[in-house]
Design a protein around this motif. Structure first.
Motif, mmCIF file in Angstrom:
data_model
loop_
_atom_site.group_PDB
_atom_site.id
_atom_site.type_symbol
_atom_site.label_atom_id
_atom_site.label_comp_id
_atom_site.label_asym_id
_atom_site.label_seq_id
_atom_site.Cartn_x
_atom_site.Cartn_y
_atom_site.Cartn_z
ATOM 1 N N ASP A 1 15.706 16.410 26.082
ATOM 2 C CA ASP A 1 16.313 16.499 24.750
ATOM 3 C C ASP A 1 16.364 15.129 24.081
ATOM 4 O OD1 ASP A 1 16.642 19.213 25.019
ATOM 5 O OD2 ASP A 1 18.777 19.105 25.546
ATOM 6 N N ALA A 2 16.709 14.098 24.860
ATOM 7 C CA ALA A 2 16.769 12.742 24.312
ATOM 8 C C ALA A 2 15.379 12.284 23.866
ATOM 9 C CB ALA A 2 17.349 11.782 25.342
ATOM 10 N N MET A 3 14.362 12.568 24.673
ATOM 11 C CA MET A 3 12.996 12.180 24.302
ATOM 12 C C MET A 3 12.539 12.909 23.038
ATOM 13 S SD MET A 3 11.190 11.824 28.095
ATOM 14 C CE MET A 3 9.848 12.796 27.570
ATOM 15 N N GLU B 1 11.458 12.766 17.183
ATOM 16 C CA GLU B 1 11.755 13.243 15.836
ATOM 17 C C GLU B 1 12.218 12.100 14.947
ATOM 18 O OE1 GLU B 1 14.600 16.334 16.447
ATOM 19 O OE2 GLU B 1 13.076 17.844 16.870
ATOM 20 N N MET B 2 13.039 11.196 15.495
ATOM 21 C CA MET B 2 13.512 10.052 14.705
ATOM 22 C C MET B 2 12.341 9.152 14.315
ATOM 23 S SD MET B 2 16.682 10.222 14.020
ATOM 24 C CE MET B 2 17.043 8.567 13.531
ATOM 25 N N GLU B 3 11.417 8.907 15.258
ATOM 26 C CA GLU B 3 10.254 8.079 14.941
ATOM 27 C C GLU B 3 9.421 8.728 13.842
ATOM 28 O OE1 GLU B 3 8.159 7.445 18.578
ATOM 29 O OE2 GLU B 3 9.692 6.107 19.393
ATOM 30 N N GLU B 4 9.265 10.041 13.912
ATOM 31 C CA GLU B 4 8.506 10.753 12.896
ATOM 32 C C GLU B 4 9.196 10.659 11.538
ATOM 33 O OE1 GLU B 4 7.372 15.358 12.030
ATOM 34 O OE2 GLU B 4 7.124 14.646 14.093
ATOM 35 N N MET B 5 10.523 10.804 11.525
ATOM 36 C CA MET B 5 11.267 10.705 10.269
ATOM 37 C C MET B 5 11.178 9.293 9.693
ATOM 38 S SD MET B 5 14.590 13.046 11.173
ATOM 39 C CE MET B 5 15.428 12.714 9.641
ATOM 40 N N GLU B 6 11.265 8.270 10.561
ATOM 41 C CA GLU B 6 11.160 6.887 10.090
ATOM 42 C C GLU B 6 9.776 6.627 9.506
ATOM 43 O OE1 GLU B 6 12.221 4.281 13.272
ATOM 44 O OE2 GLU B 6 14.333 4.852 13.208
ATOM 45 N N LYS B 7 8.736 7.164 10.142
ATOM 46 C CA LYS B 7 7.372 6.998 9.637
ATOM 47 C C LYS B 7 7.244 7.639 8.258
ATOM 48 C CE LYS B 7 2.602 8.230 10.630
ATOM 49 N NZ LYS B 7 1.723 9.038 11.462
#
Length: 114
Positions: A51-53, A58-64
């Protein structure tokens, strides 16, 4: 998960009593319980890690996505193009000003009317 029904469970218990014996059955059940507890803890730990991974991905994708949109906006509106923000009155103050202005433009009431 394993879909064990009542009849299958009864067969397992009978085979266990015959194979292990009633004398050693409590010790065997305790040992099985410990192993099941360890397996559950390990699976919960694994699930938490997964879940953490997923959240990090998802956070990296949102930041991109945010960086791409920000770059697009900055390209459309260069730094010198945007002027300073204009100061506006708060809504309550502007409403009062509109009422005062409307009262100034109305002719005064004639005496005796009302």
């Amino acid at each position: 998960m394993f879909d064990i029904g009542a009849t299958e469970l009864l067969v397992i218990v009978i085979v266990a009593v015959i194979a292990i014996g009633p004398k050693d059955m409590p010790l065997a059940l305790r040992t099985a319980g410990r192993w099941i507890g360890k397996i559950r803890r390990m699976s919960a730990h694994f699930r938490t890690g997964m879940d953490a991974m997923i959240r990090e991905a998802e956070m990296e994708e949102m930041e991109k996505t945010w960086r791409e949109r920000n770059a697009k906006i900055m390209a459309e509106h260069p730094a010198g193009e945007m002027g300073p923000l204009q100061k506006t009155d708060p809504p309550a103050a502007s409403a009062e000003a509109a009422v005062n202005k409307a009262n100034e433009t109305q002719p005064p009431d004639k005496p005796g009317e009302g």
